[in-house]
Design a protein around this motif. Sequence first.
Motif, PDB file in Angstrom:
ATOM      1  N   ASN A 177       0.828  -1.213   0.000  1.00  0.00           N
ATOM      2  CA  ASN A 177       0.000   0.000   0.000  1.00  0.00           C
ATOM      3  C   ASN A 177       0.857   1.255   0.000  1.00  0.00           C
ATOM      4  O   ASN A 177       0.565   2.230  -0.703  1.00  0.00           O
ATOM      5  N   PHE A 178       1.910   1.245   0.795  1.00  0.00           N
ATOM      6  CA  PHE A 178       2.788   2.412   0.814  1.00  0.00           C
ATOM      7  C   PHE A 178       3.476   2.594  -0.537  1.00  0.00           C
ATOM      8  O   PHE A 178       3.622   3.723  -1.025  1.00  0.00           O
ATOM      9  N   ALA A 179       3.897   1.485  -1.157  1.00  0.00           N
ATOM     10  CA  ALA A 179       4.560   1.568  -2.458  1.00  0.00           C
ATOM     11  C   ALA A 179       3.601   2.083  -3.528  1.00  0.00           C
ATOM     12  O   ALA A 179       3.985   2.885  -4.389  1.00  0.00           O
ATOM     13  N   LEU A 180       2.333   1.654  -3.472  1.00  0.00           N
ATOM     14  CA  LEU A 180       1.349   2.138  -4.444  1.00  0.00           C
ATOM     15  C   LEU A 180       1.097   3.631  -4.265  1.00  0.00           C
ATOM     16  O   LEU A 180       0.970   4.381  -5.239  1.00  0.00           O
ATOM     17  N   SER A 181       1.021   4.068  -3.013  1.00  0.00           N
ATOM     18  CA  SER A 181       0.840   5.497  -2.753  1.00  0.00           C
ATOM     19  C   SER A 181       2.033   6.298  -3.260  1.00  0.00           C
ATOM     20  O   SER A 181       1.879   7.383  -3.843  1.00  0.00           O
ATOM     21  N   TRP A 182       3.235   5.765  -3.061  1.00  0.00           N
ATOM     22  CA  TRP A 182       4.436   6.461  -3.527  1.00  0.00           C
ATOM     23  C   TRP A 182       4.497   6.475  -5.058  1.00  0.00           C
ATOM     24  O   TRP A 182       4.932   7.464  -5.655  1.00  0.00           O
ATOM     25  N   LEU A 183       4.038   5.399  -5.686  1.00  0.00           N
ATOM     26  CA  LEU A 183       4.013   5.375  -7.155  1.00  0.00           C
ATOM     27  C   LEU A 183       3.045   6.425  -7.689  1.00  0.00           C
ATOM     28  O   LEU A 183       3.319   7.074  -8.705  1.00  0.00           O
ATOM     29  N   LEU A 184       1.909   6.615  -7.013  1.00  0.00           N
ATOM     30  CA  LEU A 184       0.971   7.665  -7.403  1.00  0.00           C
ATOM     31  C   LEU A 184       1.620   9.039  -7.288  1.00  0.00           C
ATOM     32  O   LEU A 184       1.452   9.904  -8.159  1.00  0.00           O
ATOM     33  N   TYR A 185       2.386   9.250  -6.228  1.00  0.00           N
ATOM     34  CA  TYR A 185       3.094  10.522  -6.071  1.00  0.00           C
ATOM     35  C   TYR A 185       4.103  10.725  -7.192  1.00  0.00           C
ATOM     36  O   TYR A 185       4.225  11.827  -7.745  1.00  0.00           O
ATOM     37  N   LEU A 186       4.832   9.668  -7.558  1.00  0.00           N
ATOM     38  CA  LEU A 186       5.828   9.789  -8.622  1.00  0.00           C
ATOM     39  C   LEU A 186       5.163  10.144  -9.949  1.00  0.00           C
ATOM     40  O   LEU A 186       5.675  10.973 -10.710  1.00  0.00           O
ATOM     41  N   VAL A 215      -2.078   2.742 -10.762  1.00  0.00           N
ATOM     42  CA  VAL A 215      -2.232   2.050  -9.480  1.00  0.00           C
ATOM     43  C   VAL A 215      -3.534   1.279  -9.450  1.00  0.00           C
ATOM     44  O   VAL A 215      -3.614   0.132  -9.007  1.00  0.00           O
ATOM     45  N   SER A 216      -4.601   1.916  -9.915  1.00  0.00           N
ATOM     46  CA  SER A 216      -5.898   1.255  -9.857  1.00  0.00           C
ATOM     47  C   SER A 216      -5.955   0.047 -10.776  1.00  0.00           C
ATOM     48  O   SER A 216      -6.773  -0.848 -10.580  1.00  0.00           O
ATOM     49  N   GLY A 217      -5.091  -0.003 -11.818  1.00  0.00           N
ATOM     50  CA  GLY A 217      -5.072  -1.158 -12.686  1.00  0.00           C
ATOM     51  C   GLY A 217      -4.702  -2.445 -11.977  1.00  0.00           C
ATOM     52  O   GLY A 217      -5.041  -3.529 -12.419  1.00  0.00           O
ATOM     53  N   LEU A 218      -3.996  -2.330 -10.841  1.00  0.00           N
ATOM     54  CA  LEU A 218      -3.646  -3.523 -10.069  1.00  0.00           C
ATOM     55  C   LEU A 218      -4.881  -4.177  -9.476  1.00  0.00           C
ATOM     56  O   LEU A 218      -4.891  -5.369  -9.198  1.00  0.00           O
ATOM     57  N   GLY A 219      -5.905  -3.369  -9.215  1.00  0.00           N
ATOM     58  CA  GLY A 219      -7.120  -3.915  -8.621  1.00  0.00           C
ATOM     59  C   GLY A 219      -8.231  -4.128  -9.614  1.00  0.00           C
ATOM     60  O   GLY A 219      -9.354  -4.432  -9.239  1.00  0.00           O
ATOM     61  N   GLU A 239      -6.674   8.975 -12.498  1.00  0.00           N
ATOM     62  CA  GLU A 239      -6.051   9.219 -11.194  1.00  0.00           C
ATOM     63  C   GLU A 239      -7.086   9.208 -10.076  1.00  0.00           C
ATOM     64  O   GLU A 239      -6.790   8.811  -8.956  1.00  0.00           O
ATOM     65  N   GLN A 240      -8.311   9.658 -10.390  1.00  0.00           N
ATOM     66  CA  GLN A 240      -9.354   9.614  -9.368  1.00  0.00           C
ATOM     67  C   GLN A 240      -9.667   8.180  -8.981  1.00  0.00           C
ATOM     68  O   GLN A 240      -9.910   7.868  -7.808  1.00  0.00           O
ATOM     69  N   ASP A 241      -9.665   7.263  -9.962  1.00  0.00           N
ATOM     70  CA  ASP A 241      -9.883   5.846  -9.667  1.00  0.00           C
ATOM     71  C   ASP A 241      -8.735   5.273  -8.842  1.00  0.00           C
ATOM     72  O   ASP A 241      -8.954   4.413  -7.979  1.00  0.00           O
ATOM     73  N   GLU A 242      -7.540   5.734  -9.092  1.00  0.00           N
ATOM     74  CA  GLU A 242      -6.397   5.274  -8.302  1.00  0.00           C
ATOM     75  C   GLU A 242      -6.553   5.693  -6.839  1.00  0.00           C
ATOM     76  O   GLU A 242      -6.270   4.913  -5.920  1.00  0.00           O
ATOM     77  N   ILE A 243      -7.005   6.918  -6.621  1.00  0.00           N
ATOM     78  CA  ILE A 243      -7.203   7.394  -5.252  1.00  0.00           C
ATOM     79  C   ILE A 243      -8.309   6.616  -4.567  1.00  0.00           C
ATOM     80  O   ILE A 243      -8.202   6.248  -3.393  1.00  0.00           O
ATOM     81  N   VAL A 244      -9.386   6.330  -5.289  1.00  0.00           N
ATOM     82  CA  VAL A 244     -10.473   5.525  -4.716  1.00  0.00           C
ATOM     83  C   VAL A 244      -9.982   4.136  -4.348  1.00  0.00           C
ATOM     84  O   VAL A 244     -10.325   3.584  -3.297  1.00  0.00           O
ATOM     85  N   PHE A 245      -9.131   3.561  -5.204  1.00  0.00           N
ATOM     86  CA  PHE A 245      -8.566   2.240  -4.931  1.00  0.00           C
ATOM     87  C   PHE A 245      -7.709   2.252  -3.665  1.00  0.00           C
ATOM     88  O   PHE A 245      -7.836   1.372  -2.795  1.00  0.00           O
ATOM     89  N   LEU A 246      -6.848   3.266  -3.534  1.00  0.00           N
ATOM     90  CA  LEU A 246      -5.990   3.352  -2.354  1.00  0.00           C
ATOM     91  C   LEU A 246      -6.807   3.605  -1.090  1.00  0.00           C
ATOM     92  O   LEU A 246      -6.501   3.042  -0.027  1.00  0.00           O
ATOM     93  N   GLU A 265      -5.688  13.524  -2.722  1.00  0.00           N
ATOM     94  CA  GLU A 265      -6.930  13.857  -3.424  1.00  0.00           C
ATOM     95  C   GLU A 265      -7.222  15.356  -3.333  1.00  0.00           C
ATOM     96  O   GLU A 265      -7.711  15.965  -4.292  1.00  0.00           O
ATOM     97  N   SER A 266      -6.907  15.939  -2.178  1.00  0.00           N
ATOM     98  CA  SER A 266      -7.073  17.390  -2.035  1.00  0.00           C
ATOM     99  C   SER A 266      -6.173  18.138  -3.008  1.00  0.00           C
ATOM    100  O   SER A 266      -6.601  19.124  -3.640  1.00  0.00           O
ATOM    101  N   LYS A 267      -4.937  17.680  -3.142  1.00  0.00           N
ATOM    102  CA  LYS A 267      -4.009  18.315  -4.083  1.00  0.00           C
ATOM    103  C   LYS A 267      -4.506  18.179  -5.513  1.00  0.00           C
ATOM    104  O   LYS A 267      -4.405  19.126  -6.318  1.00  0.00           O
ATOM    105  N   LEU A 268      -5.058  17.010  -5.845  1.00  0.00           N
ATOM    106  CA  LEU A 268      -5.582  16.797  -7.196  1.00  0.00           C
ATOM    107  C   LEU A 268      -6.757  17.726  -7.472  1.00  0.00           C
ATOM    108  O   LEU A 268      -6.849  18.335  -8.545  1.00  0.00           O
TER     109      LEU A 268
END
Length: 771
Positions: free
Chosen positions: A336-345, A360-364, A370-377, A397-400
């Motif tokens: 989970n931390f790695a997925l969050s960091w990948l989203l940041y990158l 990131v969301s493609g893993l699930g 990007e909104q789907d990635e945030i929902v997934f995380l 999500e706030s930054k987005l």
Amino acid sequence: MPRYLTPSKICLLPLIDLYLSGQTASSARLDVLHFIASRISIAGGHDGNDIDRLTESLTGDASDLLKPLQDWASDIPGRNVYDILLQRLWKLDGLDSLHVLFDQLGERTRAVPASDKPRTGLSRASPLGQYIRRCCVEFTRLQFADSQALWSAFVTHRAPTHETWAHRNPVDAAARIAEGDLLSASLESPAQNWLAQGTERVDTYLSTDDTDTLLTFSIHQLQKLGTRLPDSVRSKVQLWMKDQWDSGVQSLQHFLAFFEHWKAGQYTMALESLHRYFDYSLVAKSGSDNMRVYYQYALLHLSVLHADFDCWDESVEAMDECIATARENQDSACLNFALSWLLYLRQAKPASHASPFGTVSGLGGAGGGEQDEIVFLKAKARETKHWSLLSSTLLDESKLEMYRNGMTARALEHVAQSAYLNMQHDLRNLMPIADLFEGASLDRLGQAHLAVRMYEDVEATYGKQSPISDRVRAVCRLAYGAAQSGQYADSLRMLDEVASSAMGVLKLEQRITGFTFLVQLTRSLRRGDTHAAGYYFSQLQPLRTFGDPEMDFEIGLLEIHLLLQRQEPERALKTVNVHIRSLKGTSSADIAHRLHYLVLKAKIFALSQQPTKCFSIALRAASTARRHSLIPVLLEALNMLAAILNDLFEFGAARDILESTLPWIHETRQMKLLAQAFVTLAEAHVGAAGHACIHGSGEQAQHMRLAETHIERSREVYASLEDRSGMLECLIMKAQLARWRNDDASVAQADALYMQLLADGPEAETGFLTT
């Protein structure tokens, strides 16, 4: 160096035996048990209180550590628990007595017959039983030289209690001295040596377990605060590790060195220390499972290190391998931390090396946005109850919402949800960054006074418990805001104060240096000193490559103002167009930055006497800023529209716009914009007096009086900002109005002030001023 035993732990063993023997008063048994439990638990604790107690036990002596026992009574009238314990401690007169003590305590942890009294036995699985068993095992493993060193350290540790023990037991003390020279020397010399050394004694008897605990806590603090070890702490840690040869602690030494080199900006040394840490860890933790676990966390740290030094492709590659390894090992926390960091990158550098995982969301199995990635995380964080991940994802999500979609109100809602999670689950590391996000949201809504309070809250509420990067970011924003209001001395003072706490951390030092140059460049531009401004701008140029969007944006704005002050509108227009094109091509760009450059483009056209070209640009910027609630940009665009309307002889419309926006400008604390708005409003009144009023009428005189009042208020604001060009412009306008009234005294006063300003410094560039 022993692996576990220290003099303070030996002093605790007779106290445990005293408690088990029932020699404490019934009213004091619970207090004594709590005292023992607190000293036993510090070896495995990693919070601040446990470390404070551990440090006290390592640096203090027996008289200090056992002082609380004086308040508790024993079963002997007239004697407290401290007196009984001293009597037992001073019965230990050599290594043979120490062996006897461990043998007696070892008997208590063996199987106890049912006929024995409950207090004479001790369960092997109880915390006290486990502590005694470990002490006995570690004492048995000691070599003879280590046993002698431990006994000598214990005698020195016990020596300060000799006076108290001798006063309460004079017969025993006299008998001990009369037994022989050898024994008396063993009693007297350590005490005399300890008293002679006094408070300057620095020798500390440490065990491997204590060193491991202290190093782990130090690394935890470095990770949490993002700082480096102070020189005094570093010297103590090096002293503790000097004779340490245990491989587990050796790996921690290299991990500590990794953080030191990382924050110091030593990329190669940080890589080498990281490789050594995990090499020693794999040797110490043999086994394929442990090797896989250590490998994935090695990749995680490696990716963070690469990203901090702007090696984005290498960072993405390391994070991809980390994700694959974490999925194989089913390590949800690391994954989970790695997925969050990948989203940041992907948000920080969209043009960097593409990840083989796509999104990131493609893993699930979700979509690709990007909104789907945030929902997934967020869903994964709730499933695993990983609240820190959920809080940080809400901030992402706030930054987005803030940057990409421009929905400031919705961004503020996500920040509030993150702050609630931080308070509910005591996520202290994320509280300061939530305040920074909230302050940025309030700034975009035009509530500058509330944003300042949020930035001040980082230092006032959390202080040194907050990450140093968040503190530096908050202070830099406060300092730059103060500089925009003309408080240059206070701004530089704040930056100087925070620089001492960030000393040695390269990224933070560069950020503080950059904002210091920004303040100096702002002051030079307002004073009209183009030579100094050019020097500070040249010093800021290397900082534009560090990937800080906030600093790069401010440098870009000041570069355009510098070109305008040098009377180079063509270069300024080309620079603005370059920035607008680059922001359009970047998916993670802030929409507010693009609108700021659009307003500047309109200003350049207005200064070049092309009002029809800049009208549509300013109107489009104002409309977009209003739709996204970007109040500061909206106010700048409206002021630009009012100036254009004045050029088009629409004085009534310009006056209506400015009279409605002036209260908002006061709230945003944009002093330069406030002064420009007063000047534009004065021009609107002068235009109305000349085109819409009868010559010599009272209405015309009223418009001229209002114009003069607004010009004087503008001059006062410019004076507080030390803006020479603005003050000169206001004085020229005041002189013209005074001539219209045939007021020779006011004309002479304005001319005198004008000449004094010219004599005080370099003449301001007045060729391209807002009219």
